[in-house]
Design a protein around this motif. Structure first.
Motif, PDB file in Angstrom:
ATOM      1  N   SER A 168       0.698  -1.310   0.437  1.00 18.45           N
ATOM      2  CA  SER A 168      -0.130   0.168  -0.167  1.00 18.45           C
ATOM      3  C   SER A 168       1.002   1.431   0.491  1.00 18.45           C
ATOM      4  CB  SER A 168      -1.586  -0.028   1.343  1.00 18.45           C
ATOM      5  OG  SER A 168      -0.281  -0.057   2.265  1.00 18.45           O
ATOM      6  N   TYR A 169       1.979   0.788  -0.189  1.00 13.38           N
ATOM      7  CA  TYR A 169       3.051   2.471   0.228  1.00 13.38           C
ATOM      8  C   TYR A 169       3.487   2.667  -1.056  1.00 13.38           C
ATOM      9  CZ  TYR A 169       2.282   2.359   4.978  1.00 13.38           C
ATOM     10  OH  TYR A 169       2.014   2.305   6.161  1.00 13.38           O
ATOM     11  N   ASP A 170       4.571   3.525  -1.548  1.00 13.76           N
ATOM     12  CA  ASP A 170       4.496   4.278  -3.020  1.00 13.76           C
ATOM     13  C   ASP A 170       5.697   3.064  -3.400  1.00 13.76           C
ATOM     14  OD1 ASP A 170       3.369   6.107  -3.048  1.00 13.76           O
ATOM     15  OD2 ASP A 170       3.685   6.944  -2.127  1.00 13.76           O
ATOM     16  N   ALA A 171       6.602   2.751  -2.332  1.00 16.46           N
ATOM     17  CA  ALA A 171       7.464   1.356  -3.443  1.00 16.46           C
ATOM     18  C   ALA A 171       8.475   1.119  -1.824  1.00 16.46           C
ATOM     19  CB  ALA A 171       8.953   2.527  -3.697  1.00 16.46           C
ATOM     20  N   LEU A 172       9.483   0.232  -1.659  1.00 12.21           N
ATOM     21  CA  LEU A 172      10.210  -0.353  -0.910  1.00 12.21           C
ATOM     22  C   LEU A 172      11.570  -0.057  -1.016  1.00 12.21           C
ATOM     23  CD1 LEU A 172       9.240  -4.152  -1.633  1.00 12.21           C
ATOM     24  CD2 LEU A 172       8.520  -2.709   0.285  1.00 12.21           C
ATOM     25  N   MET A 173      12.364   0.293   0.353  1.00 12.29           N
ATOM     26  CA  MET A 173      13.617   0.617   0.017  1.00 12.29           C
ATOM     27  C   MET A 173      14.313  -0.126   1.214  1.00 12.29           C
ATOM     28  SD  MET A 173      15.706   2.838  -0.312  1.00 12.29           S
ATOM     29  CE  MET A 173      14.477   4.534  -0.849  1.00 12.29           C
ATOM     30  N   ASN A 174      15.884  -0.710   0.451  1.00 15.21           N
ATOM     31  CA  ASN A 174      15.905  -1.627   1.243  1.00 15.21           C
ATOM     32  C   ASN A 174      17.568  -1.022   2.479  1.00 15.21           C
ATOM     33  OD1 ASN A 174      18.086  -3.309   2.390  1.00 15.21           O
ATOM     34  ND2 ASN A 174      17.909  -4.697   0.259  1.00 15.21           N
ATOM     35  N   VAL A 175      17.908  -0.275   3.147  1.00 13.14           N
ATOM     36  CA  VAL A 175      18.156   0.082   4.171  1.00 13.14           C
ATOM     37  C   VAL A 175      19.577  -0.347   4.412  1.00 13.14           C
ATOM     38  CG1 VAL A 175      18.755   1.385   6.546  1.00 13.14           C
ATOM     39  CG2 VAL A 175      16.783   1.141   5.568  1.00 13.14           C
ATOM     40  N   SER A 176      20.960   0.144   4.275  1.00 11.29           N
ATOM     41  CA  SER A 176      22.325  -1.064   3.744  1.00 11.29           C
ATOM     42  C   SER A 176      22.992  -0.019   5.110  1.00 11.29           C
ATOM     43  CB  SER A 176      23.281  -0.448   2.435  1.00 11.29           C
ATOM     44  OG  SER A 176      23.046   0.287   2.215  1.00 11.29           O
ATOM     45  N   LYS A 177      23.006   0.967   5.667  1.00  9.00           N
ATOM     46  CA  LYS A 177      23.652   1.392   6.637  1.00  9.00           C
ATOM     47  C   LYS A 177      22.605   2.981   6.859  1.00  9.00           C
ATOM     48  CE  LYS A 177      28.110   3.143   6.723  1.00  9.00           C
ATOM     49  NZ  LYS A 177      29.505   3.709   7.055  1.00  9.00           N
ATOM     50  N   VAL A 178      22.677   2.524   8.329  1.00  6.21           N
ATOM     51  CA  VAL A 178      21.730   4.115   8.762  1.00  6.21           C
ATOM     52  C   VAL A 178      23.164   4.798   9.046  1.00  6.21           C
ATOM     53  CG1 VAL A 178      20.584   4.422  10.976  1.00  6.21           C
ATOM     54  CG2 VAL A 178      20.044   3.370  10.202  1.00  6.21           C
ATOM     55  N   VAL A 179      23.488   5.811   9.009  1.00  2.87           N
ATOM     56  CA  VAL A 179      24.694   6.731   9.016  1.00  2.87           C
ATOM     57  C   VAL A 179      23.670   7.913  10.290  1.00  2.87           C
ATOM     58  CG1 VAL A 179      25.658   8.655   7.781  1.00  2.87           C
ATOM     59  CG2 VAL A 179      24.931   7.527   6.726  1.00  2.87           C
ATOM     60  N   ASN A 180      22.679   8.101  10.538  1.00  2.00           N
ATOM     61  CA  ASN A 180      22.674   9.260  11.699  1.00  2.00           C
ATOM     62  C   ASN A 180      21.166   9.602  12.106  1.00  2.00           C
ATOM     63  OD1 ASN A 180      22.479  11.415  13.604  1.00  2.00           O
ATOM     64  ND2 ASN A 180      22.672  12.918  11.975  1.00  2.00           N
ATOM     65  N   ILE A 181      20.563   9.648  13.230  1.00  5.00           N
ATOM     66  CA  ILE A 181      19.371   9.249  13.531  1.00  5.00           C
ATOM     67  C   ILE A 181      19.122  10.911  14.779  1.00  5.00           C
ATOM     68  CG2 ILE A 181      17.665   8.580  14.980  1.00  5.00           C
ATOM     69  CD1 ILE A 181      19.339   5.639  14.881  1.00  5.00           C
ATOM     70  N   GLY A 182      17.927  11.362  14.467  1.00  5.86           N
ATOM     71  CA  GLY A 182      18.185  12.900  14.975  1.00  5.86           C
ATOM     72  C   GLY A 182      16.192  12.929  15.450  1.00  5.86           C
ATOM     73  N   LYS A 183      16.045  13.897  16.730  1.00  3.14           N
ATOM     74  CA  LYS A 183      14.882  14.364  16.420  1.00  3.14           C
ATOM     75  C   LYS A 183      13.972  15.282  15.527  1.00  3.14           C
ATOM     76  CE  LYS A 183      15.261  14.147  21.897  1.00  3.14           C
ATOM     77  NZ  LYS A 183      15.130  14.975  23.337  1.00  3.14           N
TER      78      LYS A 183
END
Length: 118
Positions: free
Chosen positions: A102-117
């Protein structure tokens, strides 16, 4: 004969075109919760279903699960700003009514670089 040859050549080239399998950098908002794993890029009006074959999202999902638990149900779908490398796999196929379709596309994450608020 030449126009026909040109047409066939163009069709062959387009037929061989394929989405890039090389990871690309993305930034945006990631929302996680029960049956939700949605990414909305900063500069695009799309919603991607995120997943990872190499467990790159595991740390982010664990952090957001802890946020859900600590909120005692007040925020069942927390969001963070995320930067990662991933591969846009295009439109998901409808397979027994799975949620990602039901979403526009699939995304396969290979590496998370940064997470923030947010």
């Amino acid at each position: 004969m030449k126009p026909l040859l040109l047409l066939v050549s163009v069709l062959v080239l387009f037929g061989c075109a394929e989405r890039s399998k090389e990871p690309v950098s993305y930034k945006g908002v990631y929302t996680y919760g029960f049956e939700v794993s949605v990414f909305s890029p900063d500069k695009e009006a799309k919603e991607y279903w995120l997943y990872s074959e190499n467990q790159s999202l595991e740390e982010v999902q664990n952090m957001l699960t802890n946020t859900i638990i600590e909120a005692n149900g007040d925020n069942p779908y927390p969001s963070v700003h995320i930067e990662f490398y991933g591969v846009d796999e295009g439109q998901p196929s409808i397979n027994d009514g799975e949620i990602p379709s039901s979403y526009d596309a699939l995304m396969n994450v290979s590496k998370v670089v940064n997470i923030g608020k947010i």
